[in-house]
Motif scaffolding. Structure first.
Motif, PDB file in Angstrom:
ATOM      1  N   ASP A 181       0.843  -1.201   0.000  1.00  9.18           N
ATOM      2  CA  ASP A 181       0.000   0.000   0.000  1.00  9.18           C
ATOM      3  C   ASP A 181       0.875   1.246   0.000  1.00  9.18           C
ATOM      4  N   LEU A 182       1.908   1.246   0.819  1.00 10.72           N
ATOM      5  CA  LEU A 182       2.836   2.382   0.879  1.00 10.72           C
ATOM      6  C   LEU A 182       3.511   2.601  -0.471  1.00 10.72           C
ATOM      7  N   ALA A 183       3.964   1.531  -1.100  1.00 13.07           N
ATOM      8  CA  ALA A 183       4.627   1.647  -2.407  1.00 13.07           C
ATOM      9  C   ALA A 183       3.675   2.200  -3.463  1.00 13.07           C
ATOM     10  N   ILE A 184       2.428   1.770  -3.432  1.00 10.52           N
ATOM     11  CA  ILE A 184       1.438   2.229  -4.413  1.00 10.52           C
ATOM     12  C   ILE A 184       1.114   3.696  -4.221  1.00 10.52           C
ATOM     13  N   ALA A 188      14.029   2.642  -3.215  1.00  6.70           N
ATOM     14  CA  ALA A 188      13.102   2.383  -4.317  1.00  6.70           C
ATOM     15  C   ALA A 188      12.409   1.034  -4.140  1.00  6.70           C
ATOM     16  N   ALA A 189      11.178   0.959  -4.624  1.00  6.65           N
ATOM     17  CA  ALA A 189      10.371  -0.253  -4.485  1.00  6.65           C
ATOM     18  C   ALA A 189      11.001  -1.455  -5.185  1.00  6.65           C
ATOM     19  N   ASP A 190      11.834  -1.208  -6.183  1.00  9.14           N
ATOM     20  CA  ASP A 190      12.485  -2.335  -6.855  1.00  9.14           C
ATOM     21  C   ASP A 190      13.677  -2.877  -6.063  1.00  9.14           C
ATOM     22  N   GLY A 191      13.984  -2.258  -4.934  1.00  8.00           N
ATOM     23  CA  GLY A 191      15.071  -2.713  -4.081  1.00  8.00           C
ATOM     24  C   GLY A 191      14.597  -3.258  -2.741  1.00  8.00           C
ATOM     25  N   ILE A 192      13.283  -3.418  -2.607  1.00  6.26           N
ATOM     26  CA  ILE A 192      12.711  -3.981  -1.378  1.00  6.26           C
ATOM     27  C   ILE A 192      11.966  -5.254  -1.764  1.00  6.26           C
ATOM     28  N   TYR A 193      12.311  -6.348  -1.102  1.00  2.36           N
ATOM     29  CA  TYR A 193      11.768  -7.655  -1.450  1.00  2.36           C
ATOM     30  C   TYR A 193      10.868  -8.201  -0.345  1.00  2.36           C
ATOM     31  N   VAL A 194       9.894  -8.989  -0.738  1.00  7.04           N
ATOM     32  CA  VAL A 194       8.899  -9.525   0.188  1.00  7.04           C
ATOM     33  C   VAL A 194       9.572 -10.256   1.357  1.00  7.04           C
ATOM     34  N   LEU A 235       5.240  -6.326  -7.592  1.00  7.71           N
ATOM     35  CA  LEU A 235       3.850  -6.449  -7.156  1.00  7.71           C
ATOM     36  C   LEU A 235       3.021  -5.248  -7.597  1.00  7.71           C
ATOM     37  N   VAL A 236       3.581  -4.046  -7.464  1.00  7.36           N
ATOM     38  CA  VAL A 236       2.878  -2.825  -7.882  1.00  7.36           C
ATOM     39  C   VAL A 236       2.516  -2.903  -9.361  1.00  7.36           C
ATOM     40  N   ALA A 237       3.384  -3.495 -10.163  1.00  3.50           N
ATOM     41  CA  ALA A 237       3.183  -3.551 -11.612  1.00  3.50           C
ATOM     42  C   ALA A 237       2.121  -4.564 -12.037  1.00  3.50           C
ATOM     43  N   ARG A 238       1.710  -5.422 -11.135  1.00  2.46           N
ATOM     44  CA  ARG A 238       0.718  -6.446 -11.499  1.00  2.46           C
ATOM     45  C   ARG A 238      -0.657  -5.812 -11.690  1.00  2.46           C
ATOM     46  N   GLN A 271      -3.101  -3.435  -9.177  1.00  3.22           N
ATOM     47  CA  GLN A 271      -3.538  -2.091  -9.551  1.00  3.22           C
ATOM     48  C   GLN A 271      -5.057  -1.975  -9.502  1.00  3.22           C
ATOM     49  N   THR A 272      -5.758  -3.005  -9.970  1.00  2.00           N
ATOM     50  CA  THR A 272      -7.223  -2.989  -9.960  1.00  2.00           C
ATOM     51  C   THR A 272      -7.755  -2.918  -8.531  1.00  2.00           C
ATOM     52  N   VAL A 273      -7.202  -3.732  -7.644  1.00  4.20           N
ATOM     53  CA  VAL A 273      -7.636  -3.719  -6.248  1.00  4.20           C
ATOM     54  C   VAL A 273      -7.308  -2.378  -5.604  1.00  4.20           C
TER      55      VAL A 273
END
Length: 169
Positions: free
Chosen positions: A16-19, A70-76, A129-132, A136-138
Motif C-alpha cells: 500500500d505504501l509503495a502504491i 526504491a520499491a524495486d530494491g525492497i523484497y517480500v 507487485l505494484v506492476a501487477r 492495480q485494480t484492487v
C-alpha cells in the motif's frame, strides 16, 4: 506453513505504501482505512520496518511514512524478516526436535521447502507487485471506497452542523 497475519499485514502495508508513495508520505490512518488493519498494529509493524531501514518516517503536517529506498530494491522476504516472521513449514519450528526430541524422518524435506519459499519471496520486489494488473485494480477500488467513505462522512457532518446553527439562531 506458519506465515501469520503479522507477515501478511506487513507485506500488505508495504505494498500500500509503495502504491501510494507518489503522493508523498503516507499516513498510517490511510493505510488502516484502505487495508482494514488497526492503526495500533500498523504502528508496531512500522516500528520494526523502520528499525530494519525499509521505511522512513516524516514528522509534522503531511507526515507519515515513505519507503527508505526504491520499491524495486525492497523484497517480500525482507519485509517478512523485518517483522520477525519466518516462513517455516516444519512442525518443530526448524529446531529439529520434531519427533520425541530428535529430527523426524521428513525434517530435511520441510526445511528445504521453507528455504525454497524464502528464496521465492526474496525474488519478488514491491515494484514487481505494484506492476501487477490485479494489484492495480484492487488498489483503485480501495482508493475509490476510501474517497466515498470520506465524502459520506463529510456529508453526514454538514447537515448536523447546519441544523445546529439553525437551532441556536
Amino acid at each position: 506453513m506458519r506465515l501469520t497475519t503479522k507477515g501478511r499485514y506487513a507485506v500488505t502495508a508495504m505494498l500500500d505504501l509503495a502504491i501510494n508513495a507518489q503522493h508523498g508520505p503516507v499516513n498510517l490512518n490511510d493505510i488502516s482505512d484502505r487495508q482494514s488493519i488497526s492503526v495500533s498494529y500498523l504502528e508496531q509493524l512500522f516500528a520494526k520496518l523502520r528499525k530494519s531501514a525499509l521505511v522512513n518516517s516524516v514528522r509534522g503536517p503531511g507526515g507519515g511514512y515513505q519507503l527508505a529506498r526504491a520499491a524495486d530494491g525492497i523484497y517480500v522476504a525482507q519485509i517478512i524478516d523485518a517483522v520477525d516472521e519466518s516462513v517455516d513449514v516444519t512442525r518443530c519450528g526448524g529446531q529439529g526436535d520434531c519427533q520425541q526430541g530428535v529430527k523426524c524422518l521428513t525434517h530435511e524435506l520441510w526445511t528445504d521447502l521453507s528455504q525454497q519459499i524464502h528464496s521465492f519471496l526474496d525474488n519478488i520486489s514491491l515494484q514487481a507487485l505494484v506492476a501487477r494488473r490485479e494489484v492495480q485494480t484492487v488498489s483503485i477500488r480501495q482508493s475509490e471506497q476510501q474517497q466515498r467513505r470520506r465524502q459520506d462522512g463529510a456529508q453526514a457532518d454538514t447537515p448536523m452542523q447546519a441544523g445546529t446553527q439553525l437551532a441556536t439562531a
